[in-house]
Design an enzyme around this catalytic site. Structure first.
Site, mmCIF file in Angstrom:
data_model
loop_
_atom_site.group_PDB
_atom_site.id
_atom_site.type_symbol
_atom_site.label_atom_id
_atom_site.label_comp_id
_atom_site.label_asym_id
_atom_site.label_seq_id
_atom_site.Cartn_x
_atom_site.Cartn_y
_atom_site.Cartn_z
ATOM 1 N N TYR A 25 6.869 -1.397 -3.888
ATOM 2 C CA TYR A 25 5.894 -2.232 -4.603
ATOM 3 C C TYR A 25 4.460 -2.134 -4.121
ATOM 4 O O TYR A 25 3.560 -2.599 -4.794
ATOM 5 C CB TYR A 25 6.268 -3.725 -4.567
ATOM 6 N N ASP A 26 4.200 -1.614 -2.931
ATOM 7 C CA ASP A 26 2.820 -1.646 -2.442
ATOM 8 C C ASP A 26 2.460 -0.378 -1.686
ATOM 9 O O ASP A 26 1.852 -0.421 -0.617
ATOM 10 C CB ASP A 26 2.614 -2.888 -1.566
ATOM 11 N N LEU A 27 2.828 0.755 -2.250
ATOM 12 C CA LEU A 27 2.500 2.033 -1.643
ATOM 13 C C LEU A 27 1.021 2.309 -1.878
ATOM 14 O O LEU A 27 0.564 2.406 -3.020
ATOM 15 C CB LEU A 27 3.364 3.132 -2.270
ATOM 16 N N SER A 71 -0.812 -3.949 -5.220
ATOM 17 C CA SER A 71 -2.262 -4.017 -5.088
ATOM 18 C C SER A 71 -2.945 -3.462 -6.336
ATOM 19 O O SER A 71 -2.493 -2.470 -6.914
ATOM 20 C CB SER A 71 -2.703 -3.213 -3.863
#
Length: 161
Positions: A25-27, A71
């Site tokens: 979810y937040d790479l 993000s």
């Protein structure tokens, strides 16, 4: 290039080599950590969820999927239109991360307005102007000068992008 391969390897592990696929979810670059040997490691698993797949559907185990996760600049467009969270979303995030690494431009850069984004910016330059958008700081050698093989490197990075 090694950093992108390390992150791809970590993403492959999360997706294919555990008891269930994991959606990170937040790479993004700030969640890629480099050790003393410049080997990349993916970190910050606060938003990560297991993806449980049955015969006909996929669902996330633990946690709600209500609202956008991740993000700004790295969230896949389909998530904003109510799309189901998926491991393909992490593939999109990885692609944005790679484009950012090779162009030196953040997906939240102020030049991206009115429907323009990093992906479209690179797509518009492909293939005849791709060398113009590659971050040429990647070519600097120890003395600060341009690498003599910059043209060869440009061709290689053009292929990657």
């Amino acid at each position: 290039m090694n950093i992108t391969i390390d992150v791809a390897t970590a993403s492959d592990y999360l997706r294919n080599h555990g008891p269930a696929p994991i959606v990170h979810y937040d790479l993004k670059p700030s969640n890629v950590l480099l050790d003393d040997d410049m080997t990349a490691h993916v970190g910050d698993f606060r938003l990560a969820r297991f993806l449980v797949q049955s015969d006909s559907t996929s669902s996330l185990l633990t946690g709600s999927t209500v609202g956008l996760r991740g993000s700004i600049g790295y969230i896949p467009p389909e998530y904003g239109m109510g799309g189901q969270a998926s491991i393909e979303g992490d593939a999109y995030r990885y692609g944005i991360l790679v484009l950012e690494m090779f162009t030196g431009i953040s997906p939240t850069d102020e030049r991206f307005r009115n429907g323009l984004n990093l992906h479209k910016h690179v797509e518009m330059a492909f293939s005849d102007r791709v060398t113009k958008i590659i971050d040429h700081r990647l070519f600097l050698v120890n003395d600060g000068g341009e690498n003599a093989n910059a043209e060869v490197i440009d061709d290689c990075l053009g292929s990657v992008i």
